[in-house]
Design a protein around this motif. Structure first.
Motif, short mmCIF file in Angstrom:
data_model
loop_
_atom_site.label_atom_id
_atom_site.label_comp_id
_atom_site.label_asym_id
_atom_site.label_seq_id
_atom_site.Cartn_x
_atom_site.Cartn_y
_atom_site.Cartn_z
N LYS A 51 -4.64 4.76 -40.57
CA LYS A 51 -4.85 3.51 -41.71
C LYS A 51 -4.56 4.41 -43.09
O LYS A 51 -4.30 3.80 -44.06
N GLN A 52 -5.31 5.52 -43.22
CA GLN A 52 -5.44 6.14 -44.68
C GLN A 52 -4.11 6.66 -45.15
O GLN A 52 -3.87 6.67 -46.27
N LEU A 53 -3.02 6.70 -44.01
CA LEU A 53 -1.62 6.89 -44.55
C LEU A 53 -1.27 5.68 -45.54
O LEU A 53 -0.49 5.79 -46.44
N PHE A 54 -1.65 4.50 -45.10
CA PHE A 54 -1.03 3.33 -45.67
C PHE A 54 -1.79 2.77 -46.82
O PHE A 54 -1.42 2.12 -47.80
N LEU A 55 -3.00 3.21 -47.03
CA LEU A 55 -4.01 2.83 -48.27
C LEU A 55 -3.36 3.72 -49.29
O LEU A 55 -3.53 4.82 -49.18
N GLY A 56 -2.90 2.90 -50.31
CA GLY A 56 -2.52 3.68 -51.50
C GLY A 56 -0.96 4.04 -51.34
O GLY A 56 -0.37 4.75 -52.36
N SER A 57 -0.53 3.77 -50.46
CA SER A 57 1.00 4.08 -50.18
C SER A 57 1.96 3.34 -50.85
O SER A 57 3.04 3.67 -51.14
N GLU A 58 1.45 2.07 -51.76
CA GLU A 58 2.36 1.22 -52.46
C GLU A 58 3.53 0.63 -51.82
O GLU A 58 4.68 0.75 -52.56
N GLY A 59 3.24 0.41 -50.40
CA GLY A 59 4.62 0.00 -49.87
C GLY A 59 5.80 0.86 -49.33
O GLY A 59 6.83 0.50 -49.13
N THR A 60 5.49 2.08 -49.63
CA THR A 60 6.54 3.09 -49.30
C THR A 60 6.65 3.39 -47.94
O THR A 60 7.60 4.14 -47.38
N LEU A 61 5.69 2.95 -47.22
CA LEU A 61 5.67 3.50 -45.81
C LEU A 61 5.67 2.20 -44.83
O LEU A 61 5.89 2.51 -43.49
N GLY A 62 5.41 1.04 -45.14
CA GLY A 62 5.46 -0.01 -44.26
C GLY A 62 4.89 -1.18 -45.03
O GLY A 62 4.47 -1.17 -46.17
N ILE A 63 4.91 -2.51 -44.31
CA ILE A 63 4.24 -3.56 -44.83
C ILE A 63 2.77 -4.01 -44.26
O ILE A 63 2.95 -4.18 -43.03
N VAL A 64 1.85 -4.01 -45.08
CA VAL A 64 0.39 -4.34 -44.43
C VAL A 64 0.66 -5.95 -44.14
O VAL A 64 0.93 -6.48 -45.27
N THR A 65 0.11 -6.27 -43.11
CA THR A 65 -0.01 -7.86 -42.84
C THR A 65 -1.08 -8.18 -42.56
O THR A 65 -1.35 -9.45 -42.63
N ALA B 217 -2.55 -1.62 -50.39
CA ALA B 217 -1.42 -0.86 -50.74
C ALA B 217 -1.62 0.05 -52.21
O ALA B 217 -0.97 1.20 -52.27
N THR B 218 -2.46 -0.38 -52.91
CA THR B 218 -2.85 0.38 -54.01
C THR B 218 -4.23 1.06 -54.08
O THR B 218 -4.43 1.63 -55.18
N ASN B 219 -4.79 0.92 -53.00
CA ASN B 219 -6.10 1.41 -53.04
C ASN B 219 -7.16 0.96 -54.07
O ASN B 219 -7.31 1.70 -54.81
N ALA B 220 -7.28 -0.25 -54.27
CA ALA B 220 -7.92 -1.02 -55.46
C ALA B 220 -9.19 -0.57 -55.71
O ALA B 220 -9.93 -0.06 -54.50
N GLY B 221 -9.66 -0.55 -56.91
CA GLY B 221 -11.00 0.00 -57.32
C GLY B 221 -11.74 -1.03 -57.61
O GLY B 221 -12.47 -1.87 -57.01
N GLY B 222 -11.92 -1.15 -59.14
CA GLY B 222 -12.71 -2.27 -59.80
C GLY B 222 -14.02 -1.87 -59.98
O GLY B 222 -14.43 -0.83 -59.92
N ILE B 223 -15.00 -3.01 -60.18
CA ILE B 223 -16.33 -2.81 -61.04
C ILE B 223 -17.25 -2.37 -60.07
O ILE B 223 -18.33 -1.82 -60.39
N ASN B 224 -17.03 -2.33 -58.59
CA ASN B 224 -18.23 -1.99 -57.74
C ASN B 224 -17.74 -0.63 -56.79
O ASN B 224 -18.53 -0.31 -56.03
N VAL B 225 -17.05 0.32 -57.45
CA VAL B 225 -16.74 1.63 -56.62
C VAL B 225 -17.89 2.36 -56.89
O VAL B 225 -18.13 3.09 -56.00
N LEU B 226 -18.65 2.21 -57.90
CA LEU B 226 -20.03 2.96 -58.07
C LEU B 226 -20.72 3.08 -56.75
O LEU B 226 -21.19 3.94 -56.15
N ARG B 227 -20.97 1.96 -56.15
CA ARG B 227 -21.89 1.91 -55.08
C ARG B 227 -21.18 1.66 -53.74
O ARG B 227 -21.70 1.98 -52.58
N TYR B 228 -20.00 0.96 -53.78
CA TYR B 228 -19.43 0.68 -52.28
C TYR B 228 -18.07 1.37 -52.36
O TYR B 228 -17.68 1.23 -51.06
N GLY B 229 -17.53 2.03 -53.24
CA GLY B 229 -16.36 2.73 -53.15
C GLY B 229 -15.02 1.89 -53.08
O GLY B 229 -15.09 0.71 -53.52
#
Length: 464
Positions: free
Chosen positions: A189-203, A142-154
């Motif tokens: 699926k890309q609509l819901f990635l980063g949507s922060e729960g505003t479009l539906g509940i990812v289960t 929901a937040t399109n999380a990043g973190g320490i490995n984005v450099l290599r894996y996105g």
């Protein structure tokens, strides 16, 4: 007996919600709210039941994962009837497919639990965050999380193959495919990635896996300037054959703060203005040790490094990473402060850091400025802590907002983003709307209106 008792299974609900519980208080400790109740569904059918009940009774829905976010994107509200939907009970790992290098996992699965499960199959899920012991996969999506490995894996956006989502009207979209290539229309699926729960509940989600690295090299290096750190990054990208998985910059003030945590020590004898935490990893017969040795020799000859240490064991590597994690953990002892999560093009990182640090020194004197982040992908965290003598209250709040304005103005000038990975939530909503074009907002609102016309899914997040 009210309608809620007649329709919903009471074993799914928490009626009397403790305002100090983790459902209300997020990682910052600053969030607050008063939900009608907390629901903890155990399966997709219960989520559907709950969403339909909320629609029938005019209740807003606030989906919640591990509640480790920093922008109040999954926080209860003070106003309006609403329900917090915690996915913590939906935590099963449904299937691991070693041949397809994929996993199907429910939204409430804790990230670290997923790491452990796939590692048992000699595989790796590369998303890694400081909050990995608490954050959940649904929240990561929901937040399109990043973190320490984005450099290599996105980002998480690059790691998701498919999703299962309960829509605002209670329908279920089952998009749990495990395909790498699928050009059949819009990629929903890309609509819901980063949507922060505003479009539906990812289960649930299907995610990419990778071979577990058999060789990992971790280094802690001292550098003179941010510009030298970027020069070192460019050299590492060229010398390490795309095996560079993390490149973190940590300022001296940040390291000093981290070392106030128990059992942390600087592995280098000399102090430096900046430090780089660099990690490279590989699997198979490739000689990573020789590659890293050649890179370090080149960097020393070119004068990029003042001093450095190369971890000789897993334990030493963990101690090095503990310094990076300690920077964040030590902050919470200092009362209300400014956290930022910005990004600029990598070529602009060094000048952005210099401009921010100089500008803050003049604009908000006596504060403590911490600079650190994943600069290999252009993401920096500028943290500004008010003077210890400044009490909580309006003055402190105004001081924090002034600091934020200074940082955001420089980021804007350098073509950056005010939110690299934390999202918008409620905290950054105003700053986001000031910077978004009319066309961008029109498109975003059109998507929101098409999927959630009644504005019931996490109202107040991203949009007014």
């Amino acid at each position: 007996m009210g309608k809620a008792e007649a329709v919903l299974d009471e074993t799914m609900l928490i009626r009397d919600v403790d305002r100090g519980s983790h459902y209300i208080r997020d990682w910052t400790g600053e969030a607050d709210g008063d939900p009608s109740f907390v629901a903890r569904p155990r399966n997709v059918d219960e989520v559907v039941e709950l969403v339909r009940y909320c629609a029938d009774n005019g209740l807003a829905v606030v989906p919640q994962g591990g509640h480790t976010g920093l922008v109040e994107g999954a926080s209860a509200r003070i106003e309006g009837g609403h329900v917090l939907v915690s996915l913590e009970r939906m935590n099963r790992i449904r299937a691991i497919d070693p041949l397809n290098f994929s996993v199907e996992v429910e939204a409430g699965c804790v990230l670290e639990v997923l790491h452990q499960a796939v590692e048992a199959e000699d595989l790796m899920f590369p998303l890694s965050l400081g909050a990995k012991g608490s954050c959940q996969i649904g929240g990561n999506v929901a937040t399109n999380a990043g973190g320490i490995n984005v450099l290599r894996y996105g980002m998480m956006r690059d790691l998701v193959l498919g999703l299962e989502v309960v829509l605002p009207d209670g329908r279920v979209w089952n998009g749990l495919k495990t395909l790498r290539k699928d050009n059949t229309g819009y990629d929903l699926k890309q609509l819901f990635l980063g949507s922060e729960g505003t479009l539906g509940i990812v289960t649930a989600a299907t995610l990419k896996l990778f071979p577990r690295p058999s060789h990992v090299e971790t280094m802690f290096l001292a550098v003179e300037t941010a510009a030298e750190a970027i020069r070192l990054f460019a050299a590492a990208r060229r010398h390490l054959a795309d095996l560079l998985s993390a490149f973190e910059l940590i300022s001296d003030r940040s390291v000093e703060l981290a070392l106030t945590m128990p059992d942390l020590v600087n592995p280098l004898e000399m102090a430096a203005p900046y430090y780089v935490l660099l990690e490279a990893s590989s699997s198979g017969p490739l000689d990573l040790e020789a590659l890293v040795g050649g890179f370090l020799e080149f960097a020393l000859e070119e004068g990029m490094i003042l001093d450095g240490v190369r971890a000789s064991s897993v334990a030493q590597a963990q101690k090095i990473w503990a310094i990076r994690e300690g920077v964040v953990e030590a902050q919470v002892k200092h009362g209300t402060y400014l956290r930022t999560d910005v990004s600029v093009p990598i070529s602009e990182v060094a000048v952005c850091i210099d401009e921010v640090e100089v500008a803050l020194a003049g604009a908000v004197a006596d504060g403590v400025v911490l600079t650190y982040g994943h600069i290999g992908d252009g993401n920096m965290h500028f943290v500004v802590m008010p003077p210890l003598t400044m009490a909580e209250g309006p003055e402190r709040h105004a001081w924090i907002k002034a600091s934020e304005a200074v940082i955001f103005e420089i980021v804007d000038r350098r073509g950056g983003s005010i939110s690299a990975e934390h999202g918008i939530g409620r905290v950054k909503r105003s700053a986001f709307e000031k910077r978004a074009s009319a066309t961008q907002m029109e498109l975003l609102r059109a998507i929101r209106s098409a999927i959630d016309p009644d504005n019931r899914m996490n109202p107040g997040a991203i949009f007014e």
